[in-house]
Design a protein around this motif. Structure first.
Motif, PDB file in Angstrom:
ATOM      1  N   GLU A 126       9.046  -8.064  32.619  1.00 35.50           N
ATOM      2  CA  GLU A 126       9.158  -9.507  32.857  1.00 35.50           C
ATOM      3  C   GLU A 126      10.287 -10.099  32.026  1.00 35.50           C
ATOM      4  OE1 GLU A 126       7.605 -11.294  35.114  1.00 35.50           O
ATOM      5  OE2 GLU A 126       6.615  -9.463  35.820  1.00 35.50           O
ATOM      6  N   GLN A 127      10.416  -9.628  30.789  1.00 32.58           N
ATOM      7  CA  GLN A 127      11.479 -10.137  29.920  1.00 32.58           C
ATOM      8  C   GLN A 127      12.855  -9.754  30.477  1.00 32.58           C
ATOM      9  OE1 GLN A 127      11.174  -8.821  25.889  1.00 32.58           O
ATOM     10  NE2 GLN A 127      12.923 -10.015  25.171  1.00 32.58           N
ATOM     11  N   LEU A 128      12.974  -8.496  30.938  1.00 34.37           N
ATOM     12  CA  LEU A 128      14.245  -8.049  31.509  1.00 34.37           C
ATOM     13  C   LEU A 128      14.599  -8.845  32.761  1.00 34.37           C
ATOM     14  CD1 LEU A 128      13.886  -4.170  31.087  1.00 34.37           C
ATOM     15  CD2 LEU A 128      15.539  -5.649  29.935  1.00 34.37           C
ATOM     16  N   LYS A 129      13.599  -9.114  33.591  1.00 38.62           N
ATOM     17  CA  LYS A 129      13.848  -9.893  34.807  1.00 38.62           C
ATOM     18  C   LYS A 129      14.296 -11.312  34.466  1.00 38.62           C
ATOM     19  CE  LYS A 129      10.807  -7.417  38.027  1.00 38.62           C
ATOM     20  NZ  LYS A 129       9.600  -7.509  38.879  1.00 38.62           N
ATOM     21  N   ALA A 130      13.667 -11.904  33.435  1.00 35.51           N
ATOM     22  CA  ALA A 130      14.062 -13.262  33.036  1.00 35.51           C
ATOM     23  C   ALA A 130      15.496 -13.271  32.501  1.00 35.51           C
ATOM     24  CB  ALA A 130      13.089 -13.791  31.979  1.00 35.51           C
ATOM     25  N   GLU A 131      15.818 -12.243  31.696  1.00 31.10           N
ATOM     26  CA  GLU A 131      17.177 -12.158  31.170  1.00 31.10           C
ATOM     27  C   GLU A 131      18.191 -11.956  32.290  1.00 31.10           C
ATOM     28  OE1 GLU A 131      16.840  -8.977  28.462  1.00 31.10           O
ATOM     29  OE2 GLU A 131      15.815 -10.111  26.894  1.00 31.10           O
ATOM     30  N   TYR A 132      17.802 -11.127  33.238  1.00 29.93           N
ATOM     31  CA  TYR A 132      18.706 -10.874  34.365  1.00 29.93           C
ATOM     32  C   TYR A 132      18.892 -12.151  35.190  1.00 29.93           C
ATOM     33  CZ  TYR A 132      20.882  -8.362  38.230  1.00 29.93           C
ATOM     34  OH  TYR A 132      21.768  -7.914  39.174  1.00 29.93           O
ATOM     35  N   GLY A 133      17.832 -12.935  35.305  1.00 29.91           N
ATOM     36  CA  GLY A 133      17.949 -14.205  36.037  1.00 29.91           C
ATOM     37  C   GLY A 133      18.923 -15.152  35.363  1.00 29.91           C
ATOM     38  N   ARG A 134      18.881 -15.181  34.020  1.00 34.89           N
ATOM     39  CA  ARG A 134      19.813 -16.051  33.317  1.00 34.89           C
ATOM     40  C   ARG A 134      21.251 -15.566  33.504  1.00 34.89           C
ATOM     41  NH1 ARG A 134      15.594 -16.121  29.422  1.00 34.89           N
ATOM     42  NH2 ARG A 134      16.570 -14.420  28.242  1.00 34.89           N
ATOM     43  N   LEU A 135      21.420 -14.249  33.525  1.00 34.51           N
ATOM     44  CA  LEU A 135      22.759 -13.715  33.774  1.00 34.51           C
ATOM     45  C   LEU A 135      23.264 -14.105  35.159  1.00 34.51           C
ATOM     46  CD1 LEU A 135      22.530 -10.104  32.290  1.00 34.51           C
ATOM     47  CD2 LEU A 135      23.907 -11.997  31.428  1.00 34.51           C
ATOM     48  N   ILE A 136      22.412 -14.009  36.136  1.00 38.34           N
ATOM     49  CA  ILE A 136      22.799 -14.371  37.509  1.00 38.34           C
ATOM     50  C   ILE A 136      23.147 -15.850  37.586  1.00 38.34           C
ATOM     51  CG2 ILE A 136      21.997 -14.534  39.886  1.00 38.34           C
ATOM     52  CD1 ILE A 136      22.662 -11.726  39.020  1.00 38.34           C
ATOM     53  N   TYR A 137      22.339 -16.685  36.919  1.00 38.36           N
ATOM     54  CA  TYR A 137      22.610 -18.134  36.937  1.00 38.36           C
ATOM     55  C   TYR A 137      23.954 -18.434  36.281  1.00 38.36           C
ATOM     56  CZ  TYR A 137      22.194 -23.072  35.859  1.00 38.36           C
ATOM     57  OH  TYR A 137      22.435 -24.411  35.726  1.00 38.36           O
ATOM     58  N   SER A 138      24.197 -17.742  35.132  1.00 33.28           N
ATOM     59  CA  SER A 138      25.475 -17.971  34.452  1.00 33.28           C
ATOM     60  C   SER A 138      26.632 -17.477  35.305  1.00 33.28           C
ATOM     61  CB  SER A 138      25.475 -17.252  33.099  1.00 33.28           C
ATOM     62  OG  SER A 138      24.445 -17.742  32.271  1.00 33.28           O
ATOM     63  N   ALA A 139      26.416 -16.363  35.978  1.00 31.36           N
ATOM     64  CA  ALA A 139      27.484 -15.822  36.825  1.00 31.36           C
ATOM     65  C   ALA A 139      27.792 -16.729  37.993  1.00 31.36           C
ATOM     66  CB  ALA A 139      27.092 -14.432  37.319  1.00 31.36           C
ATOM     67  N   SER A 140      26.783 -17.486  38.457  1.00 28.12           N
ATOM     68  CA  SER A 140      27.018 -18.360  39.611  1.00 28.12           C
ATOM     69  C   SER A 140      27.984 -19.495  39.280  1.00 28.12           C
ATOM     70  CB  SER A 140      25.689 -18.944  40.102  1.00 28.12           C
ATOM     71  OG  SER A 140      25.139 -19.799  39.111  1.00 28.12           O
ATOM     72  N   LYS A 141      28.099 -19.815  37.993  1.00 24.53           N
ATOM     73  CA  LYS A 141      29.011 -20.894  37.606  1.00 24.53           C
ATOM     74  C   LYS A 141      30.470 -20.466  37.716  1.00 24.53           C
ATOM     75  CE  LYS A 141      25.730 -23.031  34.405  1.00 24.53           C
ATOM     76  NZ  LYS A 141      25.499 -23.466  33.009  1.00 24.53           N
ATOM     77  N   THR A 142      30.670 -19.167  37.644  1.00 27.08           N
ATOM     78  CA  THR A 142      32.048 -18.652  37.787  1.00 27.08           C
ATOM     79  C   THR A 142      32.102 -17.668  38.938  1.00 27.08           C
ATOM     80  OG1 THR A 142      31.542 -16.910  36.192  1.00 27.08           O
ATOM     81  CG2 THR A 142      32.516 -18.935  35.318  1.00 27.08           C
ATOM     82  N   ALA A 143      31.454 -18.052  40.016  1.00 32.00           N
ATOM     83  CA  ALA A 143      31.306 -17.125  41.146  1.00 32.00           C
ATOM     84  C   ALA A 143      32.618 -16.868  41.867  1.00 32.00           C
ATOM     85  CB  ALA A 143      30.267 -17.677  42.130  1.00 32.00           C
ATOM     86  N   ASN A 144      33.531 -17.870  41.948  1.00 38.25           N
ATOM     87  CA  ASN A 144      34.772 -17.650  42.702  1.00 38.25           C
ATOM     88  C   ASN A 144      35.921 -17.335  41.740  1.00 38.25           C
ATOM     89  OD1 ASN A 144      35.955 -20.229  41.798  1.00 38.25           O
ATOM     90  ND2 ASN A 144      34.317 -21.125  43.060  1.00 38.25           N
ATOM     91  N   SER A 145      36.968 -16.822  42.323  1.00 37.03           N
ATOM     92  CA  SER A 145      38.138 -16.405  41.536  1.00 37.03           C
ATOM     93  C   SER A 145      38.801 -17.587  40.839  1.00 37.03           C
ATOM     94  CB  SER A 145      39.154 -15.696  42.434  1.00 37.03           C
ATOM     95  OG  SER A 145      38.566 -14.572  43.042  1.00 37.03           O
TER      96      SER A 145
END
Length: 465
Positions: A126-145
């Motif tokens: 569960e902790q890994l999934k939550a951390e991965y979710g935060r990574l995905i959210y952060s990545a969405s802010k810089t999703a395009n080139s």
């Protein structure tokens, strides 16, 4: 603010903006706990394997005792041999149940540890999934080139630009590693759940076995009570049998004492003859030297010149040993507690020393050795190298064989047939006869150990089974 401080502040702000988590103290503690559990699991199978070996050995003893019991039950009348076999089977059966209880405690501990590991793995997942979710959210802010380029060119220096470029690359690698870690944790969780299910099934099967063995124990206790009741009704016969046995024991004791005295006297005569022969030889040598004119060179013989065997007074309480018999005697003593059983299978039906009669009240019997109940026709073997001192027949004890091992003697009584003769040298494990089976169907050998005239407890000399 100095440039170096601005640089580290920028790195901290970037890490905080991206939400990259550092390993928490709880996660580290869980990892240490998992490592400790793994180490414990690494040593646990040895204990479980030992329990399983003990259970197999105990079941083998039950099978042996059951065969012996069947032979005594072929007769319609109850007998002491049947009662002894039932007692032994009860004792071994109780050992089986104790062994199963130990295995159950082991499995229960293992199940609890596995359940804890499953819970910890789920929390980690569960902790890994939550951390991965935060990574995905952060990545969405810089999703395009465009956003990534703007992030790079917003740097205020070339060094900052390179740091941001390296961060973007590492960020992608972190996401891949995080995804792989989640997949690995899910796989570990699945394996733990499978192992937990297997352990619970094993526990259920062992519980059923324990119930069955307890029912067997109750059945055997009932049989034992029935045999005791039948024997109690035969009190007069039991007293007559006891009187015959005591008379046979007395005859055997007298025979053993006589043979030991004879051997002590014989060994003393041999030692004295050898000493006299050596003294005579020295005397002849001295006379020959004197006759040759060299008498002054020959030392006068005094008592101190005698060999240790000559100088020592003749003993009447123990066997005078030669160098060969002394070595054999010492080797026999060195193997105390590790010597063979006189038969390859069976159990001790009557122990050494004084003890209460199994049925008759207020009656104490004394045993000079141990009685070993075994199967009909079972070979009886020498427990150690030695010389056959006596082969005889004692009424009530049947054929007996007495073997000398230096100053030690072993006695094998209640033999049906004998395959050795007096004076014969025998080796360890060599068959010397077969066990006698009485009319009640009891096959039993009487085994004794002596050191000179001292009676010893054979259980202290033979190995454990």
């Amino acid at each position: 603010m100095p440039a170096k401080s601005k640089h580290w502040l920028l790195v901290v702000l970037v890490a905080a903006w991206l939400g990259v988590p550092a390993p928490s103290g709880d996660a580290q503690a869980q990892q240490r706990q998992r490592t400790s559990s793994t180490r414990r699991r690494g040593t646990a199978p040895k204990s479980k394997a030992q329990l399983e070996r003990e259970r197999r050995a105990t079941l083998r003893r039950i099978r042996e005792t059951s065969r012996i019991l069947e032979q005594t039950q072929r007769q319609k009348e109850a007998s002491l041999g049947q009662l002894n076999a039932l007692k032994e089977k009860l004792t071994v059966q109780q050992g089986v149940i104790r062994n199963i209880s130990s295995e159950l405690r082991y499995i229960e501990t293992d199940v609890q540890q596995t359940e804890q590991q499953v819970q910890q793995t789920r929390q980690s997942l569960e902790q890994l999934k939550a951390e991965y979710g935060r990574l995905i959210y952060s990545a969405s802010k810089t999703a395009n080139s465009y956003n990534r380029i703007m992030f790079l060119f917003a740097a205020k220096s070339f060094n900052q630009f390179m740091l941001r470029l390296r961060y973007i690359r590492q960020y992608a690698e972190v996401r891949k590693a995080q995804a792989a870690q989640i997949a690995g944790t899910q796989q570990r969780l699945s394996q733990q759940l499978t192992g937990l299910q297997t352990k619970k099934q094993e526990k259920g099967s062992l519980l059923n076995t324990q119930v069955a063995e307890k029912n067997n124990l109750l059945t055997m206790k009932t049989q034992q009570d029935q045999v005791v009741t039948k024997l109690s009704q035969q009190e007069q016969n039991l007293r007559e049998e006891l009187a015959k046995r005591q008379l046979a024991v007395s005859r055997l004791d007298n025979l053993i004492a006589e043979r030991v005295r004879e051997e002590i006297a014989r060994a003393a005569r041999v030692a004295a003859a050898r000493a006299a022969a050596r003294a005579a030889a020295r005397e002849r040598a001295a006379r020959a030297a004197a006759a040759a004119g060299r008498a002054s060179d020959a030392p006068s013989r005094t008592y101190s010149d005698a060999s240790p065997e000559e100088a020592a007074p003749t003993r009447t309480d123990r066997v005078t040993l030669t160098p060969e018999t002394a070595e054999l005697s010492s080797s026999f003593a060195d193997n105390r507690g590790r010597l063979l059983w006189p038969v390859s299978k069976g159990f001790i039906s009557q122990r050494f020393g004084r003890h209460n009669h199994p049925v008759l009240k207020n009656v104490v019997v004394e045993n000079r050795g141990i009685d070993i109940q075994t199967s009909a026709g079972e070979p009886v073997r020498a427990i150690f190298d030695g010389k056959v001192l006596t082969v005889a027949n004692v009424p009530g004890m049947n054929n007996i064989v007495m073997i000398q091992h230096g100053e030690y003697f072993t006695v094998y009584a209640k033999l049906r047939g004998v395959s050795v003769s007096e004076g014969q040298i025998v080796k360890m494990r060599q068959p010397i006869g077969t066990v006698y089976t009485d009319p009640d169907g009891t096959s039993e050998v009487q085994f004794q150990v002596w050191r000179n005239s001292a009676n010893l407890n054979p259980e202290n000399w033979i190995g454990r089974r």
